[in-house]
Design a protein around this motif. Structure first.
Motif, short mmCIF file in Angstrom:
data_model
loop_
_atom_site.label_atom_id
_atom_site.label_comp_id
_atom_site.label_asym_id
_atom_site.label_seq_id
_atom_site.Cartn_x
_atom_site.Cartn_y
_atom_site.Cartn_z
N LEU A 222 0.83 -1.21 0.00
CA LEU A 222 0.00 0.00 0.00
C LEU A 222 0.86 1.26 0.00
O LEU A 222 0.51 2.26 -0.64
CB LEU A 222 -0.94 0.00 1.20
CG LEU A 222 -2.06 -1.05 1.16
CD1 LEU A 222 -2.81 -1.08 2.49
CD2 LEU A 222 -3.00 -0.82 0.00
N SER A 223 2.01 1.23 0.68
CA SER A 223 2.89 2.41 0.67
C SER A 223 3.51 2.62 -0.70
O SER A 223 3.76 3.75 -1.11
CB SER A 223 3.97 2.29 1.75
OG SER A 223 4.88 1.27 1.44
N MET A 224 3.72 1.53 -1.44
CA MET A 224 4.22 1.66 -2.81
C MET A 224 3.19 2.39 -3.68
O MET A 224 3.54 3.29 -4.43
CB MET A 224 4.51 0.27 -3.39
CG MET A 224 4.98 0.26 -4.82
SD MET A 224 5.40 -1.38 -5.43
CE MET A 224 3.93 -2.33 -5.07
N LYS A 225 1.93 2.01 -3.55
CA LYS A 225 0.87 2.67 -4.32
C LYS A 225 0.74 4.13 -3.91
O LYS A 225 0.62 5.02 -4.75
CB LYS A 225 -0.46 1.92 -4.10
CG LYS A 225 -1.66 2.56 -4.74
CD LYS A 225 -1.69 2.39 -6.23
CE LYS A 225 -3.00 2.90 -6.80
NZ LYS A 225 -3.18 2.55 -8.19
N TRP A 226 0.77 4.38 -2.60
CA TRP A 226 0.68 5.76 -2.09
C TRP A 226 1.83 6.60 -2.63
O TRP A 226 1.63 7.74 -3.07
CB TRP A 226 0.69 5.76 -0.56
CG TRP A 226 0.84 7.13 0.00
CD1 TRP A 226 -0.13 8.08 0.12
CD2 TRP A 226 2.04 7.72 0.49
NE1 TRP A 226 0.40 9.23 0.66
CE2 TRP A 226 1.73 9.02 0.90
CE3 TRP A 226 3.35 7.27 0.63
CZ2 TRP A 226 2.69 9.89 1.43
CZ3 TRP A 226 4.30 8.12 1.16
CH2 TRP A 226 3.96 9.42 1.55
N SER A 227 3.02 6.05 -2.65
CA SER A 227 4.19 6.78 -3.14
C SER A 227 4.06 7.07 -4.63
O SER A 227 4.42 8.16 -5.09
CB SER A 227 5.45 5.97 -2.87
OG SER A 227 6.59 6.70 -3.24
N ALA A 228 3.56 6.12 -5.38
CA ALA A 228 3.38 6.32 -6.82
C ALA A 228 2.36 7.42 -7.09
O ALA A 228 2.53 8.21 -8.03
CB ALA A 228 2.94 5.02 -7.48
N LEU A 229 1.32 7.49 -6.29
CA LEU A 229 0.29 8.51 -6.50
C LEU A 229 0.72 9.89 -6.01
O LEU A 229 0.38 10.90 -6.61
CB LEU A 229 -1.01 8.11 -5.80
CG LEU A 229 -1.75 6.91 -6.38
CD1 LEU A 229 -2.96 6.57 -5.51
CD2 LEU A 229 -2.17 7.17 -7.82
N SER A 230 1.46 9.92 -4.91
CA SER A 230 1.83 11.20 -4.31
C SER A 230 3.12 11.77 -4.89
O SER A 230 3.38 12.97 -4.73
CB SER A 230 1.98 11.06 -2.80
OG SER A 230 3.12 10.28 -2.49
N GLY A 231 3.92 10.94 -5.51
CA GLY A 231 5.20 11.40 -6.05
C GLY A 231 6.30 11.48 -5.01
O GLY A 231 7.41 11.94 -5.29
N SER A 232 6.03 11.03 -3.81
CA SER A 232 7.00 11.05 -2.73
C SER A 232 7.81 9.76 -2.72
O SER A 232 7.26 8.66 -2.82
CB SER A 232 6.28 11.19 -1.38
OG SER A 232 7.18 11.01 -0.32
N ALA A 233 9.12 9.88 -2.59
CA ALA A 233 9.99 8.70 -2.58
C ALA A 233 9.96 7.98 -1.23
O ALA A 233 10.39 6.83 -1.15
CB ALA A 233 11.42 9.10 -2.92
#
Length: 117
Positions: free
Chosen positions: A19-30
């Protein structure tokens, strides 16, 4: 019981990492990718300890199967993803498959096998 708790932790770590991978992909945060790497690493470590006493097929089926179910549900809630009839049917089959694998797995412990017979 300890090994089952480790398996539950492995599932939680896997779900959190994915889920953090998906969140990072959507937010642009590494930062989500770093969280994902840490969580997936913790997941594999917990799983590797859990399989010392839990049959590999059962542990892996539950780790992946329950993980997929939870990821699907959380994705529906957190990321507004859809859950079609086909996906629901697939998840139901997944639950059935996990149950059948658990039922069909014999104990690797000879003392338990003697008690069962």
């Amino acid at each position: 019981m300890f090994y089952w708790m480790l398996l539950v932790l492995a599932i939680i770590f896997e779900v959190t990492g994915t889920l953090s991978m998906k969140w990072s992909a959507l937010s642009g945060s590494a930062s989500g990718f770093y969280i994902m790497l840490f969580m997936i690493g913790c997941s594999y470590l917990s799983l590797s300890i859990a399989i010392k006493k839990i049959a590999l097929g059962v542990a892996y089926a539950m780790w992946e199967g329950v993980g997929i179910i939870l990821i699907s549900l959380f994705s529906l809630w957190l990321f507004d993803e859809s859950l079609s009839a086909g996906k629901l049917f697939g998840l139901a089959l997944l639950i059935l498959g996990i149950a059948l694998i658990k039922i069909g797995t014999r104990s690797a412990d000879p003392e338990k096998e003697e008690v069962m017979q």
